[in-house]
Design an enzyme around this catalytic site. Structure first.
Site, PDB file in Angstrom:
ATOM      1  N   ARG A  51      -9.753   1.639  -0.446  1.00  0.00           N
ATOM      2  CA  ARG A  51      -9.321   0.416   0.232  1.00  0.00           C
ATOM      3  C   ARG A  51      -8.129   0.615   1.152  1.00  0.00           C
ATOM      4  NH1 ARG A  51     -11.937  -0.706  -3.903  1.00  0.00           N
ATOM      5  NH2 ARG A  51     -10.787   1.073  -4.631  1.00  0.00           N
ATOM      6  N   THR A  52      -7.068   1.220   0.633  1.00  0.00           N
ATOM      7  CA  THR A  52      -5.816   1.205   1.395  1.00  0.00           C
ATOM      8  C   THR A  52      -5.983   1.995   2.692  1.00  0.00           C
ATOM      9  OG1 THR A  52      -4.699   1.095  -0.726  1.00  0.00           O
ATOM     10  CG2 THR A  52      -3.332   1.539   1.193  1.00  0.00           C
ATOM     11  N   LYS A  80      -0.153  24.815   2.137  1.00  0.00           N
ATOM     12  CA  LYS A  80       0.547  26.073   2.481  1.00  0.00           C
ATOM     13  C   LYS A  80       2.019  25.985   2.114  1.00  0.00           C
ATOM     14  CE  LYS A  80      -2.389  26.101   6.552  1.00  0.00           C
ATOM     15  NZ  LYS A  80      -2.332  25.721   7.974  1.00  0.00           N
ATOM     16  N   ARG A 101       0.430   7.738   1.523  1.00  0.00           N
ATOM     17  CA  ARG A 101       0.266   7.653   0.061  1.00  0.00           C
ATOM     18  C   ARG A 101       0.577   9.024  -0.517  1.00  0.00           C
ATOM     19  NH1 ARG A 101      -4.614   4.951  -3.250  1.00  0.00           N
ATOM     20  NH2 ARG A 101      -3.415   3.148  -2.565  1.00  0.00           N
ATOM     21  N   HIS A 129       3.727  -0.273  -4.299  1.00  0.00           N
ATOM     22  CA  HIS A 129       2.568  -0.346  -3.397  1.00  0.00           C
ATOM     23  C   HIS A 129       2.723  -1.644  -2.587  1.00  0.00           C
ATOM     24  CE1 HIS A 129      -1.326   0.105  -1.752  1.00  0.00           C
ATOM     25  NE2 HIS A 129      -2.055   0.288  -2.832  1.00  0.00           N
TER      26      HIS A 129
HETATM   27  N1   CP Z   1      -5.939  -1.085  -4.295  1.00  0.00           N
HETATM   28  C1   CP Z   1      -5.869   0.207  -3.916  1.00  0.00           C
HETATM   29  O1   CP Z   1      -4.779   0.738  -3.692  1.00  0.00           O
HETATM   30  O2   CP Z   1      -7.086   0.825  -3.789  1.00  0.00           O
HETATM   31  P1   CP Z   1      -7.309   2.315  -3.278  1.00  0.00           P
HETATM   32  O3   CP Z   1      -6.680   3.232  -4.302  1.00  0.00           O
HETATM   33  O4   CP Z   1      -8.781   2.481  -3.154  1.00  0.00           O
HETATM   34  O5   CP Z   1      -6.591   2.451  -1.960  1.00  0.00           O
END
Ligand code: CP
Length: 320
Positions: A51-52, A80, A101, A129
């Site tokens: 999703r993100t 590396k 991320r 998040h």
């Molecule tokens: N909600 C969420 O962070 O989903 P993903 O890990 O798929 O990005």
């Protein structure tokens, strides 16, 4: 340079402005379709995501911009030995804004210290998040019509669930929110969230183990998955993973206007029989995530002096 690393990096006024802008984008998509013409988003994902990452990329495409990046550390020069700082310095030469991320808590913060372009934390370890929180806030606002005066139950892995930590911090700044924290004792909310957020602000909260006993009180139920990837011991994960499974029977005493959210991915914690219940908001929540990320990127690009391809009245809708 303005970055978003923690859900409290944005003031309540800025969050409200971003949610309002997201709603305007939903209502008038065409007006924003060239807003980021010539702009590039880099998605640097050192940890898996569906999703993100894809919602960030889709959001930039819907704003008329382009995307580049990688979806796993294995396909980057991190393998590396390149540091997060060096990777960020390099990518900020190629892109106008970066979503990152990383499994290590604090990595996006480190990136923000050396970046020449805005950094958005797209999830760092078990910590934070913030764009999921914006997604959750927009969903609650659209489903309930308000971000104050309600009782929210957060259920599942409240220890490792970074979306829970971000959401508690964000909602604690709105009026008259009561938190009911539903978790087995091994997966309770970390002590710093209790002491530094809830108790420090005198916010009402309860910690319980049974979902059924509090169901009738809830206006919002935020389900979460047990975070397999954060456990040190497989046996503990197996023992705890199915502690809560929301099904029709458990919803028997729930309010008729309960909003059921889940950041997804789901494993077993919500039975698919709930998916067609009008109270199940989690797939609408996914859609909201794209619009709120469009609004956030516009806000950060404008705040950092980028020229956006928008009419004067739409430019004025982007929070200062
Ligand atoms: N909600 C969420 O962070 O989903 P993903 O890990 O798929 O990005």
């Amino acid at each position: 340079m303005k970055h978003v690393i923690d859900s409290t990096d944005l003031t309540v006024e800025e969050i409200d402005g971003i949610l309002k802008l997201a709603q305007d984008i939903i209502d008038d998509k065409e007006a924003y379709s060239e807003a980021c013409k010539g702009k590039k988003l880099a998605t640097l994902f050192f940890e898996p995501s569906t999703r993100t990452r894809l919602s960030f990329e889709s959001a930039m495409m819907e704003l008329g911009g382009n995307v580049l990046g990688f979806s796993s550390a294995d396909s980057s020069s991190a393998t590396k030995g390149e540091s997060v700082g060096d990777t960020t310095r390099v990518v900020s030469c190629y892109a106008d804004i970066i979503a990152m991320r990383h499994p290590k808590e604090g990595a996006p913060m480190r990136a923000s210290m050396v970046s020449g372009v805005p950094i958005i934390n797209a999830g760092d370890g078990g910590h934070n998040h913030p764009t999921q929180t914006l997604t959750d806030l927009l969903t609650i606002l659209r489903e309930k019509g308000r971000l104050d005066n309600f009782t929210i139950g957060l259920c599942g892995d409240l220890k490792f669930g970074r979306t829970v930590h971000s959401l508690i911090k964000a909602l604690s700044r709105y009026e008259n929110i009561k938190f009911i924290l539903i978790a087995p004792k091994e997966l309770r909310v970390p002590e710093y969230i209790i002491s530094e957020v809830l108790e420090a602000k005198n916010i009402p909260y309860e910690e319980v183990e049974s979902m059924e006993e509090v169901m009738s009180e809830l206006d919002v139920l935020y389900m979460t998955r047990v975070q397999k990837e954060r456990f040190f011991n497989e046996a503990d994960y197996v023992r705890l993973k199915d502690t809560y499974i929301l099904d029709g029977k458990k919803l028997k005493n729930a309010k008729s206007d309960l909003a059921i959210l889940h950041p997804l991915p789901r494993v077993n914690e919500i039975s698919v029989e709930i998916d067609d219940d009008p109270r199940a908001c989690y797939f609408r929540q996914v859609m909201n995530g794209k619009f709120v990320r469009m609004a956030l990127m516009l806000t950060l690009l404008k705040a950092n002096g980028a020229k956006l391809n928008l009419s004067a009245d739409k430019l004025a809708k982007i929070p200062e």
